[in-house]
Write a protein that holds these residues in place. Structure first.
Motif, PDB file in Angstrom:
ATOM      1  N   THR A  55       0.829  -1.209   0.000  1.00  0.00           N
ATOM      2  CA  THR A  55       0.000   0.000   0.000  1.00  0.00           C
ATOM      3  C   THR A  55       0.859   1.252   0.000  1.00  0.00           C
ATOM      4  N   GLN A  56       1.898   1.273   0.838  1.00  0.00           N
ATOM      5  CA  GLN A  56       2.784   2.444   0.875  1.00  0.00           C
ATOM      6  C   GLN A  56       3.514   2.611  -0.468  1.00  0.00           C
ATOM      7  N   ALA A  57       3.994   1.495  -1.026  1.00  0.00           N
ATOM      8  CA  ALA A  57       4.730   1.558  -2.289  1.00  0.00           C
ATOM      9  C   ALA A  57       3.853   2.064  -3.427  1.00  0.00           C
ATOM     10  N   ARG A  58       2.591   1.675  -3.421  1.00  0.00           N
ATOM     11  CA  ARG A  58       1.685   2.025  -4.522  1.00  0.00           C
ATOM     12  C   ARG A  58       1.112   3.423  -4.391  1.00  0.00           C
ATOM     13  N   TYR A  59       0.739   3.842  -3.174  1.00  0.00           N
ATOM     14  CA  TYR A  59      -0.028   5.070  -3.027  1.00  0.00           C
ATOM     15  C   TYR A  59       0.709   6.218  -2.341  1.00  0.00           C
ATOM     16  N   VAL A  60       1.759   5.940  -1.574  1.00  0.00           N
ATOM     17  CA  VAL A  60       2.428   6.991  -0.809  1.00  0.00           C
ATOM     18  C   VAL A  60       3.792   7.358  -1.390  1.00  0.00           C
ATOM     19  N   LEU A  61       4.554   6.365  -1.795  1.00  0.00           N
ATOM     20  CA  LEU A  61       5.939   6.604  -2.179  1.00  0.00           C
ATOM     21  C   LEU A  61       6.162   7.208  -3.572  1.00  0.00           C
ATOM     22  N   PRO A  62       5.278   7.014  -4.556  1.00  0.00           N
ATOM     23  CA  PRO A  62       5.599   7.528  -5.894  1.00  0.00           C
ATOM     24  C   PRO A  62       5.971   9.009  -5.922  1.00  0.00           C
ATOM     25  N   GLY A  63       5.232   9.859  -5.218  1.00  0.00           N
ATOM     26  CA  GLY A  63       5.536  11.288  -5.217  1.00  0.00           C
ATOM     27  C   GLY A  63       6.893  11.604  -4.629  1.00  0.00           C
ATOM     28  N   PRO A  64       7.169  11.190  -3.377  1.00  0.00           N
ATOM     29  CA  PRO A  64       8.477  11.468  -2.792  1.00  0.00           C
ATOM     30  C   PRO A  64       9.653  10.867  -3.557  1.00  0.00           C
ATOM     31  N   VAL A  65       9.470   9.645  -4.086  1.00  0.00           N
ATOM     32  CA  VAL A  65      10.554   9.023  -4.848  1.00  0.00           C
ATOM     33  C   VAL A  65      10.834   9.807  -6.130  1.00  0.00           C
ATOM     34  N   ALA A  66       9.779  10.225  -6.820  1.00  0.00           N
ATOM     35  CA  ALA A  66       9.964  11.014  -8.046  1.00  0.00           C
ATOM     36  C   ALA A  66      10.646  12.345  -7.737  1.00  0.00           C
ATOM     37  N   GLN A  67      10.255  12.987  -6.624  1.00  0.00           N
ATOM     38  CA  GLN A  67      10.891  14.244  -6.232  1.00  0.00           C
ATOM     39  C   GLN A  67      12.371  14.038  -5.902  1.00  0.00           C
ATOM     40  N   LEU A  68      12.674  12.945  -5.205  1.00  0.00           N
ATOM     41  CA  LEU A  68      14.066  12.651  -4.876  1.00  0.00           C
ATOM     42  C   LEU A  68      14.895  12.481  -6.130  1.00  0.00           C
ATOM     43  N   ARG A  69      14.357  11.773  -7.105  1.00  0.00           N
ATOM     44  CA  ARG A  69      15.092  11.550  -8.352  1.00  0.00           C
ATOM     45  C   ARG A  69      15.303  12.842  -9.121  1.00  0.00           C
ATOM     46  N   ARG A  70      14.323  13.749  -9.041  1.00  0.00           N
ATOM     47  CA  ARG A  70      14.512  15.039  -9.709  1.00  0.00           C
ATOM     48  C   ARG A  70      15.593  15.869  -9.025  1.00  0.00           C
ATOM     49  N   GLN A  71      15.616  15.824  -7.706  1.00  0.00           N
ATOM     50  CA  GLN A  71      16.603  16.601  -6.965  1.00  0.00           C
ATOM     51  C   GLN A  71      17.994  15.974  -7.017  1.00  0.00           C
ATOM     52  N   LEU A  72      18.041  14.641  -6.930  1.00  0.00           N
ATOM     53  CA  LEU A  72      19.315  13.918  -6.880  1.00  0.00           C
ATOM     54  C   LEU A  72      19.298  12.805  -7.926  1.00  0.00           C
ATOM     55  N   PRO A  73      19.484  13.147  -9.193  1.00  0.00           N
ATOM     56  CA  PRO A  73      19.341  12.158 -10.275  1.00  0.00           C
ATOM     57  C   PRO A  73      20.349  11.025 -10.231  1.00  0.00           C
ATOM     58  N   GLN A  74      21.429  11.172  -9.459  1.00  0.00           N
ATOM     59  CA  GLN A  74      22.422  10.105  -9.374  1.00  0.00           C
ATOM     60  C   GLN A  74      22.072   9.066  -8.305  1.00  0.00           C
ATOM     61  N   VAL A  75      20.982   9.290  -7.587  1.00  0.00           N
ATOM     62  CA  VAL A  75      20.559   8.341  -6.557  1.00  0.00           C
ATOM     63  C   VAL A  75      19.589   7.335  -7.162  1.00  0.00           C
ATOM     64  N   ARG A  76      19.922   6.064  -7.065  1.00  0.00           N
ATOM     65  CA  ARG A  76      19.027   4.990  -7.485  1.00  0.00           C
ATOM     66  C   ARG A  76      18.150   4.594  -6.305  1.00  0.00           C
ATOM     67  N   VAL A  77      16.977   4.089  -6.596  1.00  0.00           N
ATOM     68  CA  VAL A  77      16.050   3.677  -5.550  1.00  0.00           C
ATOM     69  C   VAL A  77      15.724   2.200  -5.716  1.00  0.00           C
ATOM     70  N   SER A  78      15.825   1.461  -4.632  1.00  0.00           N
ATOM     71  CA  SER A  78      15.486   0.038  -4.627  1.00  0.00           C
ATOM     72  C   SER A  78      14.352  -0.178  -3.633  1.00  0.00           C
ATOM     73  N   LEU A  79      13.209  -0.679  -4.120  1.00  0.00           N
ATOM     74  CA  LEU A  79      12.048  -0.932  -3.267  1.00  0.00           C
ATOM     75  C   LEU A  79      11.974  -2.405  -2.887  1.00  0.00           C
ATOM     76  N   HIS A  80      11.855  -2.675  -1.595  1.00  0.00           N
ATOM     77  CA  HIS A  80      11.634  -4.028  -1.093  1.00  0.00           C
ATOM     78  C   HIS A  80      10.206  -4.061  -0.553  1.00  0.00           C
ATOM     79  N   GLN A  81       9.313  -4.801  -1.185  1.00  0.00           N
ATOM     80  CA  GLN A  81       7.912  -4.831  -0.778  1.00  0.00           C
ATOM     81  C   GLN A  81       7.590  -6.146  -0.076  1.00  0.00           C
ATOM     82  N   GLY A  82       6.927  -6.036   1.071  1.00  0.00           N
ATOM     83  CA  GLY A  82       6.560  -7.224   1.813  1.00  0.00           C
ATOM     84  C   GLY A  82       5.643  -6.887   2.968  1.00  0.00           C
TER      85      GLY A  82
END
Length: 314
Positions: A102-129
């Motif tokens: 639920t968090q990965a689908r509905y909460v994280l997309p916005g903050p993760v996209a913002q992080l990538r825009r601010q810090l494009p060299q940072v990769r993101v790895s999601l562990h869902q469980g």
């Protein structure tokens, strides 16, 4: 003594003293693991494990103290690595996030996209469980950050802070009689077949407690870990759906499903962010936390990680 020996002892404890599984996890041989542990015990002058033949049976009393010391040493070794990465690569690296579906689908997309825009060299790895897996990924250093509603606050080895509150909502087809009811009762829910989360996910424990307190027995015909799955079966007419409110925010007004708040029945849930106690947090971890919630900032996180006793309740 050396770090290899420490890793072998630590992993053996994590693998329930199964040396075959320990060797597989560390990509080495079982005899090599056994020899390294025996050499460490000989150097320390104590038995870390009691044995029956070649099998490890239990952790001894001095072994418990050795393991506690090894945990501290290995944690600081990981921190040294992170410090080196931090100062050699200020704005690059991999941010590992452990969270629920639920968090990965509905909460994280916005903050993760913002992080990538601010810090494009940072990769993101999601562990869902499930929440228990989120805890395990944090404790074994597979994740830098954990995000979940259940379980996190009770784990002593984690530092947790509240991010936001949310409530459950009822979702029904637009033509259902309850679609026009403003304040739903537990009795009305009990009279219908229901579809909601698996018991370990997304605040389900609050739902169960509310019915139990009134000695009501809900007819839950299907459990799932994904809000979209629940809504799919509601559309098929299998029953009423109970989901987290963030799961209906994207549904267009006048769509085929109608939502009704259930906070008056099940209360408010708190989603928390978590970090392994004593971990070194890189700059982009602080940036991500600030993007995730306006309640969080670097100063607050540093205070919490340094052992401030405040529980930071909402």
């Amino acid at each position: 003594m050396n770090l290899h020996q420490f890793r072998f002892v630590q992993e053996a404890a994590r693998r329930n003293l199964n040396l075959t599984e320990t060797a597989k996890a560390l990509f080495t041989s079982q005899p090599g693991v056994s020899k390294a542990i025996l050499e460490l015990e000989e150097e320390l002058g104590v038995d870390i494990f009691s044995r029956h033949g070649k099998r490890l049976r239990r952790i001894t009393e001095p072994g418990q103290q050795v393991l506690a010391a090894i945990e501290i040493i290995m944690r600081e070794v990981n921190n040294l690595k992170r410090i080196g990465e931090e100062y050699s690569k200020q704005d690059s690296g991999t941010l590992s996030i452990a969270t629920t579906h639920t968090q990965a689908r509905y909460v994280l997309p916005g903050p993760v996209a913002q992080l990538r825009r601010q810090l494009p060299q940072v990769r993101v790895s999601l562990h869902q469980g499930n929440p228990e897996q989120v805890v395990r990924w944090l404790l074994d250093d597979s994740a830098d950050v954990g995000l979940a509603t259940e379980s996190l606050a009770q784990i002593e080895e984690l530092v947790t802070l509240p991010c936001y509150e949310w409530q459950h909502v009822l979702v029904v087809p637009s033509g259902h009689p309850l679609a026009t009811v403003e304040r739903i009762s537990l009795e009305q829910l009990t009279a219908e077949p229901m579809i909601t989360y698996h018991p370990s996910f997304t605040g389900r424990s609050r739902i169960d407690r509310a019915f139990a307190a009134r000695q009501l027995h809900p007819n839950i015909v299907l459990e799932a870990i994904d809000s979209d799955v629940i809504k799919t079966y509601v559309r098929l007419g299998m029953g009423l759906g109970i989901v987290a409110e963030m799961a209906v925010r994207e549904d267009p007004a006048g769509g085929d499903l109608v939502s009704r708040p259930l906070g008056h029945l099940f209360g408010q849930n708190v989603t928390r962010i978590a970090f392994k106690r004593g971990a070194y947090l890189r700059n982009y971890v602080y940036t991500f936390a600030e993007l995730l919630s306006d309640r969080l900032n670097r100063h607050l996180l540093e205070r919490a990680m340094n052992g401030d006793a405040n529980d930071y309740s909402l």
